[in-house]
Design an enzyme around this catalytic site. Sequence first.
Site, PDB file in Angstrom:
ATOM      1  N   HIS A 172      21.226 -35.521  11.424  1.00  0.00           N
ATOM      2  CA  HIS A 172      22.880 -36.773  11.249  1.00  0.00           C
ATOM      3  C   HIS A 172      24.392 -36.692  12.616  1.00  0.00           C
ATOM      4  O   HIS A 172      24.581 -35.776  13.313  1.00  0.00           O
ATOM      5  CB  HIS A 172      23.253 -36.080   9.701  1.00  0.00           C
ATOM      6  CG  HIS A 172      25.032 -37.062   9.746  1.00  0.00           C
ATOM      7  ND1 HIS A 172      24.393 -38.297   9.175  1.00  0.00           N
ATOM      8  CD2 HIS A 172      26.198 -36.717   9.320  1.00  0.00           C
ATOM      9  CE1 HIS A 172      25.849 -38.918   9.503  1.00  0.00           C
ATOM     10  NE2 HIS A 172      27.048 -37.745   9.176  1.00  0.00           N
ATOM     11  N   SER A 184      28.202 -42.805  10.287  1.00  0.00           N
ATOM     12  CA  SER A 184      29.152 -41.812   8.655  1.00  0.00           C
ATOM     13  C   SER A 184      29.408 -42.608   8.443  1.00  0.00           C
ATOM     14  O   SER A 184      29.370 -43.406   7.819  1.00  0.00           O
ATOM     15  CB  SER A 184      28.886 -40.390   9.597  1.00  0.00           C
ATOM     16  OG  SER A 184      29.262 -39.680   8.171  1.00  0.00           O
ATOM     17  N   GLU A 238      18.477 -36.610   9.221  1.00  0.00           N
ATOM     18  CA  GLU A 238      19.991 -36.985   9.034  1.00  0.00           C
ATOM     19  C   GLU A 238      20.397 -35.593   8.135  1.00  0.00           C
ATOM     20  O   GLU A 238      21.507 -34.978   8.197  1.00  0.00           O
ATOM     21  CB  GLU A 238      20.309 -38.066   7.846  1.00  0.00           C
ATOM     22  CG  GLU A 238      20.240 -39.308   8.715  1.00  0.00           C
ATOM     23  CD  GLU A 238      21.480 -39.751   8.993  1.00  0.00           C
ATOM     24  OE1 GLU A 238      22.513 -39.777   9.439  1.00  0.00           O
ATOM     25  OE2 GLU A 238      21.144 -41.126  10.169  1.00  0.00           O
TER      26      GLU A 238
END
Length: 522
Positions: free
Chosen positions: A426, A208, A329
Amino acid sequence: MKKYLFLLVFGLLGFALEIQAQPLLKTHVETGDVEGVADEVLAVYKAIPYAAPPVGDLRWKAPQPAQAWEGVRVCDTFGPLPPQPTRPGRTADMMSEDCLYLGIATPAKSATDRLPVMVWIHGGGFQTEWYGGDLWRYLALRGVVIVSVEYRTGALGFMAHPELTKEDPNGHSGNYGILDQIAALQWVQRNIENFGGDPTNVTIFGESAGAISCSILCASPLAKGLFHRCISQSGGSFAPWSDKPRSLGLDASQKGAEDQGIAFQQHLKKKNLKQLRKMDAMELCDGNVGFAGFWPCVDGYVICDDQYRLYERGEYNDVPVIVMTNSDEGALFAPGNMTAENYQKTAKGIFGDWAEEAFKVYPGNTDDEAWHAFGDAFRDMGFAWPSYVWVKLQAKTGKSPVYAAFLAQPSTMSFSQDKRRRGVAHADDIMYLNGHFLTQPDKYPAESAVAEIIQQYWVNFAKTGNPNAKGLPFWPTFDEDKPTTMQFSNGASLIMRPNREQIDFVDRFYKAKREETENARK
């Protein structure tokens, strides 16, 4: 007598081997002696300062050298979280502006082992999270030295301000969190040999915002030579920029970030930088401050330009890379109460004149369809598109190998609790590295098998710059016209690049935004 001598020699040999097999629990760094703690065969050092505490007059300044100490520093407790929004399990007493520490997990038995080094940069949207979340022991057990670094987040890490720019000898402000990461990598170069690591074989990896950080470091001249490979998990920094504060899909120049800093000062009802420096750190970073969105800016120093253009011109740190995204995600970000009406309003606000074309690839005519469309658009704009252009451009202008990956393993386990999720959300990729699946093969047989494959690929790559090894499916370098993306789903197999139609649309959209912002600067 001979029998006695044999037993004596055998016993001494066993004792010597036992001593040799002990973890490297004591060593020396440039600022003093350190002592770690044993985690089975690993030596773990939980908090070594790599820079001076960025407090007082050092708030909003580049990291300064750590101070030396006398005696032995016992590194048995992780350092604090950087100031950030409080939440359950993350209270203010766990946070401190004195946060520039790193942790190390080493399987080395001697300082001369020269093992590959993997430096982890955590995620959290440049606002939250912590280096102490994991030292990736299951990777370390495969023969690499793990380093996890903390950096300043939120306003303390990324606020730019005209007064800060004026006082800085380089004439820049913002990006302090990235400068922290660079300082940590410099520390690794100077010190990791004492932990059995090889400073000429360093891989940066992150997820991320940590992956975005890795992307930034791959293009920053300040990070040249500090690492030799990179693994990105859900992130890249390739959006165009303007002279306005950052908005969705559009990064800010230093001027735009400075304008945001002024707006922040006015929001806090402070007159100048001096007053901001006197404020308590939590008054700048907690969730009730009512002002957020601090992010790295194009300052011409740490970040020299639109990274898309830098990669087109071949102006980046050309190292081998693995770039991976997850199949769903956006499931972590799609609002649970999303309706078709709200989605269409939101999409029109984001895409403007491109909205009708967007609805063709992200249709949202029902509430359920709208939830998925929002998540898919978020996935592609925020993670999949920058990851795609990273591998595409580096494969074209670079010399180092580039590998693309796609995590799509079905699982009941996810950080997204929405039952509509239909893939890997995610941050779910973290569970494939931290042992969550690997240690529960009976409960998660397919996920455990995929975790084993991913970890082998990652460590092979860290050791040699090539993920391939005997017993693993062959992984070729990226070619968008061939099935060269390694998909992790019930094993590992090669596919064409996924979600092609959607990502091609996002590519056209960003191309128009890039041309628009560049024309505005002429």
